[in-house]
Write an enzyme that holds these catalytic residues in place. Structure first.
Site, short mmCIF file in Angstrom:
data_model
loop_
_atom_site.label_atom_id
_atom_site.label_comp_id
_atom_site.label_asym_id
_atom_site.label_seq_id
_atom_site.Cartn_x
_atom_site.Cartn_y
_atom_site.Cartn_z
N CYS A 48 0.85 -1.26 -0.17
CA CYS A 48 -0.01 0.15 -0.07
C CYS A 48 0.85 1.33 -0.15
O CYS A 48 1.67 1.34 0.91
CB CYS A 48 -0.84 0.00 1.29
SG CYS A 48 -1.81 1.48 1.48
N CYS A 51 0.51 3.46 3.43
CA CYS A 51 0.94 2.72 4.82
C CYS A 51 2.03 1.55 4.85
O CYS A 51 2.47 1.46 5.76
CB CYS A 51 -0.23 2.36 5.74
SG CYS A 51 -1.05 0.59 5.16
N CYS A 97 -7.26 -1.06 1.62
CA CYS A 97 -6.26 -1.75 2.51
C CYS A 97 -7.11 -1.79 3.65
O CYS A 97 -7.57 -0.87 4.43
CB CYS A 97 -5.22 -0.58 2.64
SG CYS A 97 -3.92 -1.09 3.56
N CYS A 100 -5.13 0.80 6.64
CA CYS A 100 -5.26 2.13 6.80
C CYS A 100 -6.68 2.55 6.19
O CYS A 100 -6.79 3.70 5.99
CB CYS A 100 -4.09 2.93 6.27
SG CYS A 100 -3.79 2.72 4.32
N CYS A 122 -8.99 -5.20 -9.80
CA CYS A 122 -8.41 -4.18 -10.45
C CYS A 122 -8.19 -3.13 -9.68
O CYS A 122 -8.76 -2.19 -9.25
CB CYS A 122 -9.82 -3.87 -11.42
SG CYS A 122 -9.61 -2.30 -12.62
#
Length: 135
Positions: A48, A51, A97, A100, A122
């Site tokens: 991510c 984070c 995510c 976060c 996607c």
């Protein structure tokens, strides 16, 4: 939902570029076929961008020719959160995510891709950061 990493909006704006902020924190979408990882075949782990949580591996990435990086499964089942998205006059499943709460993209099922899960995560390139396994 409460996330392990929560920051005030001003901090997210300071840490992310305007495009990253728009996609990750406002559930925006980058233009198709423009993302850094759309066509990459580099081996590694995708994190991510907001984070640093591990999200996907290159072994689960496949060519869908949809304009964004596509994965058939997250690295760990707990790495992402799936949320019903009724925006834009349709029902989709948003991918965030789990650490976060940042928007990553959407997941679609039953499209007929020859993958083990019959799913296509996607994901916006701008939501990801690739750590290469290649020397």
């Amino acid at each position: 939902m409460a996330y392990d990493i929560e920051k005030p909006d001003e901090q997210w704006r300071a840490e992310l570029s305007p495009e990253e902020y728009h996609v990750l924190r406002e559930a925006g979408t980058e233009r198709p076929f423009t993302g850094e990882y759309t066509d990459t075949t580099t081996r590694g782990v995708y994190f991510c961008r907001a984070c640093g949580a591990e999200l996907f591996t290159s072994t689960a990435k496949f060519e869908s020719h949809c304009g964004w990086p596509s994965f058939y499964d997250p690295k760990d089942g707990d790495a992402v959160e799936l949320i019903e998205d009724r925006s834009h006059g349709m029902v989709r499943t948003e991918v965030r995510c789990a650490r976060c709460g940042s928007h990553l993209g959407h997941v679609f099922a039953g499209e007929g891709y020859p993958t083990p899960t019959d799913q296509r995560y996607c994901i916006n390139s701008v939501s990801l950061k690739l750590a290469s396994d290649e020397g």
